[in-house]
Structure formats: structure tokens, C-alpha cells
Design an enzyme around this catalytic site. Structure first.
Site, PDB file in Angstrom:
ATOM      1  N   MET A 209       0.877  -1.148  -0.034  1.00 15.72           N
ATOM      2  CA  MET A 209      -0.026  -0.035  -0.103  1.00 15.72           C
ATOM      3  C   MET A 209       0.913   1.126   0.108  1.00 15.72           C
ATOM      4  SD  MET A 209      -3.562   0.059   2.335  1.00 15.72           S
ATOM      5  CE  MET A 209      -3.171  -0.587   3.694  1.00 15.72           C
ATOM      6  N   HIS A 210       0.519   2.080  -0.858  1.00 19.44           N
ATOM      7  CA  HIS A 210       1.317   3.256  -1.019  1.00 19.44           C
ATOM      8  C   HIS A 210       0.610   4.554  -1.312  1.00 19.44           C
ATOM      9  CE1 HIS A 210       1.396   2.219  -5.170  1.00 19.44           C
ATOM     10  NE2 HIS A 210       1.982   3.456  -5.441  1.00 19.44           N
TER      11      HIS A 210
END
Length: 364
Positions: A209-210
């Protein structure tokens, strides 16, 4: 002699340029009049985010590193444009090749076109329709000034045709990231350490996740991680953490036995984990492509995607950013009730060959 300048700036770019570089080297060794300069913009300057990829993917050292990392998006764009303009004035090519949709793609396209140098966009034409994503703006601006488009799918072709791009500038070639994946799959390597030794194939998840929509709001990030932990029924979740996400997770104070936050991995180690995972949970675009080709179930935590072919023909499901959507998706995955990879046209490992053949025809 056809002179190319190939631009790479951020981690996803390196997988996309490696096979192009190798194909130019091959065709040049066979007597074709083609050469390249490799320019690293420095957008990702962390060793794990950049250096390891050059070594693992056998990419030669860049001819120039522009040192454009850090700062806001506007500062980074400006810094790269100034440095790249200087590079082009000193080493003028016939064609600049940009890949993907990062800040470097946009900045270098603008600098080249203002100097009346042709631009080819590898992965041109993909669209999410979401203008809150910086990448979507990068794609749209780059494609508005690109001369030749090397596309990954029929959907990308259609997007460009609707925008009025002439068909002789659209070259449907496939996906260079898949060239890299297929060329390196025999070299995938288990990361070192007791924890990785203990993993059982198909009995763990890989998570990334970014995107700001998922990681910048601490409460929604906590709700998302809690839902993932609950839905994976105690199986290990391996989470290579982006520095910004790590900081936010630290603030929330998430501690759970089966969530394993680790440093970013090299390409060969990361894809070893993906290939052997029970499933992937991500908000990345590129990982959905790799997971699909490796026939690994993939859940994407986004409301839209620029890679719709991974949903229609791949193993990807788009479930949005509401944590409540995770429980039914994970329940289905845990039961083994997931779709199989159907095969995506031209994702066959020969994309770079088609790209260089096309360039030789156009510029010879």
C-alpha cells in the site's frame, strides 16, 4: 545510426526499460545501426528502490544521473526538466523513450518536445479516469505531446483513438514489464532469513500500500489494516513498507502477530514471494499485472484502475477503498473460489523486440 535516449526515474520504470535496453544491445550486436543513452532522473534515489534493480535486472550503469529526487512534485518536475534539457542539448537523440506514468515521464517528455525531439511513450494510452491521481495527470499530459505510442492493450489503443491519435502512431506491442517477469522467473530467489524459511507456499499473503488515499489518513489506514488482518484468518501477511506508510503505521501503533512489516525487497525476492503467495492485496497497478500472469489471486484497494485487462482477463478484482469490502473478497479467496488467468494478448515476453523493430522501421 539511430540515437535513442531512454529515461528511467522510479522503481516501476526499471522493470519496463530493462528488456528494451537488452533488445537494443542484441540488435546492435547483430549489426543494426542503433544506440542508446540511459538517463536515470534520480526520482527514486534509495538503494533498494533503485540500485538493486540495476544489478538484478542486468541494466548497465546510467550514462547520466540527473539527481532529481526529493521535494514536492512541482520541485521534482522542475528539477528534472532543467537537468534533462541540459542532457539533451549536450547529447541530442533522434528519439526520447519514456515509460509509465511517473513524474520523470512527464518532465522528460516536455523537455524533449520543447527542443523539437520526438517522444515515444511505452505504456501510452492507459487511463484510470481519476484526476486525483498524479499518475493520471502525468499520463494525459505525456500522451498529449507524444509522437509514438507503444501500447499494452486494446483498451489503451481505444483510449488514444478516442482522443484523436492517428492509427499509424499507435503501436500495439504488449507489456515490457511482462518481458522482464518472464525473462527473470527462473532467477526468483527466496529472501534470506529465518522468517522467510518458515513460510509455507500458498499459506501467506503479500500486501503493498502506498497511495495517499489509502495511507495518508491514519484512521482509514487502521481500519483497512484491521480488516485485512481479520480476513486472512491468521495467515502471515508480508508487507514491504514504503517509508511514508511506515511512519503513519507507527503513529497508529498497529501491532498484530501475523502482519510482518519489512523493508522494500529487490525485484527477484519480491516476485518470489508473489509467485508463491495465496493472494496479493495491493493498491499498485504494476503488481496486478505480474500477479495475473503468475495466476495469483489479487485484490486491489482502489475505486478505479488503468489496467482493466487485469480484471477482464487476469486474476485481479477491484474492491474499492472501503474496508468493509475486504471481508467478502477475502472470504472468497480463502475458499479458493477465485478466477484464473485467461491470457492477455501480446503479454508474451516479446514486447521489446516489437518496440525496437518498429523504431528501426520508422527512423531508419
Amino acid at each position: 545510426m539511430i540515437k535513442l535516449t531512454i529515461v528511467a526515474g522510479a522503481r516501476p520504470n526499471f522493470m519496463k526499460i530493462a528488456p528494451i535496453v537488452h533488445e537494443i544491445q542484441k540488435q546492435s550486436s547483430q549489426g543494426k545501426e542503433i544506440s542508446f543513452r540511459l538517463v536515470h532522473t534520480g526520482q527514486h534515489y534509495d538503494k533498494k528502490m533503485s540500485g538493486d534493480f540495476f544489478e538484478q535486472l542486468n541494466i548497465p550503469d546510467p550514462d547520466e544521473n540527473l539527481g532529481g529526487g526529493g521535494g514536492t512534485q512541482a520541485e521534482q518536475t522542475a528539477s528534472i526538466m532543467i537537468a534533462f534539457e541540459k542532457e539533451l542539448l549536450e547529447n541530442r537523440p533522434d528519439l526520447v523513450i519514456v515509460v509509465g506514468d511517473v513524474t520523470s515521464t512527464l518532465a522528460c517528455s516536455i523537455a524533449a518536445k520543447k527542443l523539437q525531439i520526438d517522444v515515444a511513450h511505452v505504456e501510452g494510452g492507459i487511463r484510470s479516469g481519476d484526476l486525483t491521481m498524479p499518475e493520471e495527470i502525468n499520463r494525459m499530459v505525456t500522451d498529449s505531446i507524444t509522437d509514438h505510442f507503444f501500447t499494452t492493450s486494446a483498451i489503451a489503443n481505444s483510449n488514444l483513438q478516442k482522443a484523436g491519435v492517428a492509427s499509424d502512431r499507435i503501436h500495439f506491442v504488449g507489456n515490457t514489464m511482462i518481458d522482464t517477469l518472464l525473462a527473470n522467473q527462473d532467477k526468483f530467489a527466496q529472501p534470506e532469513g529465518e522468517f522467510f524459511d518458515s513460510l509455507i507456499p500458498k499459506q501467506y499473503f503479500v500486501m503493498t500500500m502506498h497511495r495517499p488515499a489509502n495511507v495518508d489518513q491514519e484512521q482509514s489506514l487502521k481500519a483497512m489494516v484491521d480488516a485485512i488482518v481479520a480476513g486472512t484468518e491468521g495467515l502471515p501477511i508480508i508487507f514491504p513498507v514504503h517509508p511514508r506508510t511506515a511512519k503513519n503505521l507507527q503513529n497508529i501503533g498497529i501491532k498484530t502477530g501475523n502482519l510482518h512489516m519489512i523493508d522494500p525487497l529487490g525485484y527477484l525476492e519480491f516476485n518470489f514471494l508473489v509467485r508463491n503467495a495465496k493472494g496479493i492485496i495491493t493498491d499498485s497497478g504494476g503488481i496486478t499485472e505480474e500477479a495475473s500472469v503468475m495466476n495469483v489471486p489479487c485484490i486491489t484497494l482502489r475505486d478505479n484502475t488503468e489496467r482493466a485487462e487485469t480484471i477482464h482477463l487476469g486474476t485481479n478484482e477491484l474492491i474499492g477503498t472501503d474496508p468493509q469490502n475486504l471481508a467478502p473478497a477475502l472470504a472468497k479467496l480463502m475458499k479458493g473460489d477465485w478466477k484464473e488467468y485467461q491470457g492477455i494478448p501480446l503479454w508474451d515476453g516479446k514486447t521489446s523486440e516489437r518496440i525496437i523493430d518498429t523504431i528501426l522501421k520508422i527512423y531508419s
